[in-house]
Design an enzyme around this catalytic site. Structure first.
Site, short mmCIF file in Angstrom:
data_model
loop_
_atom_site.label_atom_id
_atom_site.label_comp_id
_atom_site.label_asym_id
_atom_site.label_seq_id
_atom_site.Cartn_x
_atom_site.Cartn_y
_atom_site.Cartn_z
N ASP A 172 0.85 -1.18 0.00
CA ASP A 172 0.00 0.00 0.00
C ASP A 172 0.89 1.24 0.00
OD1 ASP A 172 -2.32 1.88 0.87
OD2 ASP A 172 -3.29 -0.08 0.76
N SER A 194 -11.50 -1.07 -0.28
CA SER A 194 -10.20 -1.13 0.41
C SER A 194 -10.33 -1.77 1.78
CB SER A 194 -9.62 0.28 0.55
OG SER A 194 -9.24 0.81 -0.68
N HIS A 254 -3.66 6.15 3.43
CA HIS A 254 -4.40 4.94 3.09
C HIS A 254 -3.76 3.68 3.68
CE1 HIS A 254 -6.08 1.76 0.42
NE2 HIS A 254 -7.15 2.54 0.42
#
Length: 521
Positions: A244, A464, A293
Site C-alpha cells: 500500500d 479497500s 491509506h
C-alpha cells in the site's frame, strides 16, 4: 535488476514532429515519405478514447491488442521506456512457471539476449543513434521475466510482434486521463478516505464496542463473525504482507505500541519499494506513509488490542510486513508499477508471509505487475485484492486490476441489512469472490481504523477496507490451522460464506463469516 553495462544497443532516435507530404504527379511515393507518414503520432486524447472504449466494452484494456502504431505513439508521449515480457520460445504455460523457474536459467537468459540482439540489429541497420536507460543500455529484471529498453522505433515494435520469445510489450509510463471515467470531473478512483486519514470527529458510541483492556471493536466485527472468532484465534504466528502507501511513523500503534495491551510477541516490519524521480535519476522514497491509506489498512488488519482507546485490528496478534509500493492507491505511473512489482517479489520470497493484502489497483491490466502477482502466487501466497472504489459517476465500471486476475481473491464491500447492496462507492461484478459488510444502512458509517496519528480512531470505506478485513479473517483461520495450505484456507472461507453453494454474479460467494470459518457455530 541486472544491468547490462557492456551491451551495444543502439536505439533509433526519431523526431517527434508531424510531417506533411504533398503528392506529386509521380505515381510512386518515396520510401522515406511512407515511413514518415507511418510514424505520425496518434494524439494522447485519441489513445485515451481507445482505452475508454475498451473499458466500457470489455472491462479491460490490453496494450498487446492494439496496433504497433498506438503503442509507439504512447511511448513517444511518455518516457519511451518499453517493458518486454519474455520466455523461451514456444514454452507451454510460461505464466505458471514465473517464480518457480529462475530467469537466471541460461535458456531464459538466451531468450532475453535474443530480443536485445534484434533491437541492436534493427537500430544499427537503420543507422540510428544510441539511447540509454539511466546509465545503462537496457535492464533485465533479476527475478521477473521482463526487460526494459528505451525504444522510439516503430520497426522495433513490429519485429517484437513476430518473435516467439516475446510474451508482451507495453509502454511503462503512459498514463490514462482518469477524468474521462468521471465524465470530465475529477476522478476520485480510490477509497473513501483517499489520501487523508484524520480522526473521526463524530464517532457514535453505537459504532463500536469497548473490549479489554480498553480497545474499540468496530461495529461490523460482530456482523462478520470476527468478535466471535477471537475465542479461537487472534492471528498469532501468521504474517500478513500489506502492499500500500506505507504506514505513518506518527502512529504509535504501528510502531513502538504494536506490541501493547493484549497484542504481544509479534512484530511489524516496514519496507519501501516505491521510487521517485525519472529514468535518468531515481531514489527509494522510504517506508513512511505520505497518503494515509496504508496506515488505515494496516490498522484494519492488525492494530493491537490496546489500552489507549483506539481501534483493534481483525488479527490483532498477527505479524505485519508493510511495503510502501505506491504513492497513492492508483497504480498508474511507471514508478508505482515498479514499486508494486518489487513489493510482490519481496513478499513472495519470504517464507513467513502467508497472506498479501492489496487495496490498490488500476482500471486496466499491466503485464509487469501481473508477472509479479504470479510470482507471489506461484510461491503459495494467498493474495486479496480490492474490487475497486470510486464515486458514483464511475460505478458503471466493474472489478479493477489486479483483482481481475485468477491468481487473486477479489473483495468488495456491501451495506448491512437484508439482501446485498454494494456500498455507495464500491465496484462489483463477476470477478468478485467475497464481500464484507462495511457500510451502515442508515448513517452510511464506515468501519473504524487507525488515524495517521493519535489515539482517536478514523473511519475508512470502500472495497479497500473490505479487502483488509478479508485478509485479517484469513489470518485468523490460518492461525488456527497452521498446517493448511492456501487452497484449504480459501475453500474453508468459501464454503462458510453466506451465499455458498450458490455464486452471485455481482457478489461472488457473499459475506465472509469468520466465526463459521473457525467452527464457532
Amino acid at each position: 535488476m541486472i544491468k547490462l553495462q557492456k551491451m551495444t544497443l543502439g536505439l533509433l532516435f526519431l523526431a517527434l514532429g508531424t510531417f506533411s507530404c504533398k503528392q506529386e504527379e509521380t505515381p510512386l511515393v518515396p520510401q522515406a515519405t511512407l515511413e514518415e507518414e507511418q510514424q505520425k503520432l496518434i494524439p494522447s486524447n485519441e489513445i485515451d478514447q481507445l482505452i475508454l472504449q475498451s473499458l466500457r466494452e470489455t472491462g479491460d484494456f490490453l496494450w498487446m491488442g492494439q496496433s504497433d502504431q498506438v503503442i509507439w505513439s504512447a511511448l513517444m508521449q511518455s518516457d519511451s521506456v518499453l517493458t518486454i515480457g519474455y520466455s523461451p520460445a514456444n514454452l507451454e504455460t510460461p505464466n505458471a512457471r514465473i517464480g518457480i523457474e529462475s530467469v537466471q536459467d541460461p535458456v531464459w537468459q538466451a531468450s532475453a539476449q535474443k530480443i536485445l540482439g534484434m533491437i541492436t540489429e534493427t537500430v544499427e541497420r537503420s543507422g540510428g543513434s544510441q539511447l540509454r536507460l539511466g546509465n545503462e543500455l537496457a535492464e533485465i529484471h533479476a527475478d521477473l521475466p521482463y526487460l526494459e529498453v528505451k525504444v522510439n522505433s516503430l520497426e522495433v515494435l513490429q519485429n517484437l510482434r513476430s518473435m516467439p520469445e516475446v510474451r508482451y510489450f507495453e509502454p511503462l509510463s503512459y498514463e490514462f486521463d482518469y477524468s474521462l471515467l468521471n465524465q470530465g470531473q475529477n476522478a476520485r478512483y480510490f477509497s473513501d478516505s483517499g489520501c487523508s486519514n484524520d480522526p473521526e470527529a463524530n464517532l457514535s458510541t453505537n459504532d463500536y464496542s469497548v473490549i479489554s483492556p480498553n480497545a474499540k471493536a468496530s461495529w461490523n466485527y460482530a456482523q462478520m463473525g470476527i468478535s466471535q472468532a477471537w475465542s479461537q484465534s487472534t492471528g498469532d504466528n501468521i504474517t500478513v504482507g500489506l502492499i500500500d502507501t506505507g504506514v505513518s511513523p506518527n502512529q504509535q500503534l504501528l510502531g513502538s505500541g504494536f506490541q501493547s495491551g493484549e497484542s504481544t510477541s509479534r512484530s511489524i516490519s516496514k519496507f519501501g519499494t516505491y521510487q521517485t524521480g525519472y529514468w535518468w535519476w531515481k531514489k527509494y522514497d522510504g517506508p513512511n506513509d505520505q497518503c494515509g491509506h496504508g496506515t488505515a489498512m494496516a490498522g484494519v488488519i492488525a492494530s493491537p488490542r490496546n489500552s489507549v482507546g483506539n481501534t483493534v485490528g481483525v488479527a490483532y496478534n498477527a505479524d505485519l510486513i508493510s511495503v510502501r509500493g505506491t504513492s497513492d492507491v492508483i497504480v498508474n505511473s511507471g514508478n508505482e508499477k515498479d514499486g508494486v512489482a518489487e513489493a510482490l517479489v519481496l513478499l513472495g520470497k519470504r517464507s513467513d508471509v502467508k497472506i498479501i493484502s492489496m487495496s490498490i489497483g488500476d482500471v486496466f491490466s499491466n503485464s509487469k505487475v501481473a508477472d509479479a502477482v504470479r510470482y507471489a502466487y506461484n510461491r503459495g501466497k494467498l493474495i486479496f485484492a480490492a474490487a475497486g472504489t470510486s464515486t458514483s459517476f464511475t460505478n458503471w465500471y466493474g472489478v479493477i486490476f489486479p483483482a481481475t486476475m485468477a491468481e487473486t481473491v477479489a473483495v468488495t464491500g456491501v451495506k448491512e441489512g437484508n439482501g446485498y447492496q454494494r456500498c455507495n462507492t464500491c465496484h462489483s461484478g463477476g470477478k468478485v469472490d467475497f464481500t464484507v459488510i462495511m457500510e451502515r444502512g442508515g448513517t452510511e458509517t464506515k468501519p473504524l481504523s487507525l488515524a495517521f496519528s493519535g489515539n482517536n480512531p478514523s473511519t475508512v470505506g470502500g472495497s479497500s477496507v473490505a479487502t483488509a478485513t478479508a485478509s485479517g479473517i484469513a489470518a485468523l483461520l490460518w492461525s488456527k490451522n497452521p498446517n493448511w495450505n492456501r487452497e484449504q484456507i480459501l475453500d474453508r472461507l468459501k464454503t462458510t460464506s453466506d451465499l455458498y453453494p450458490s455464486r452471485n454474479s455481482e457478489y461472488g460467494w457473499g459475506n465472509l463469516d469468520a466465526g463459521a470459518a473457525l467452527g464457532i457455530y
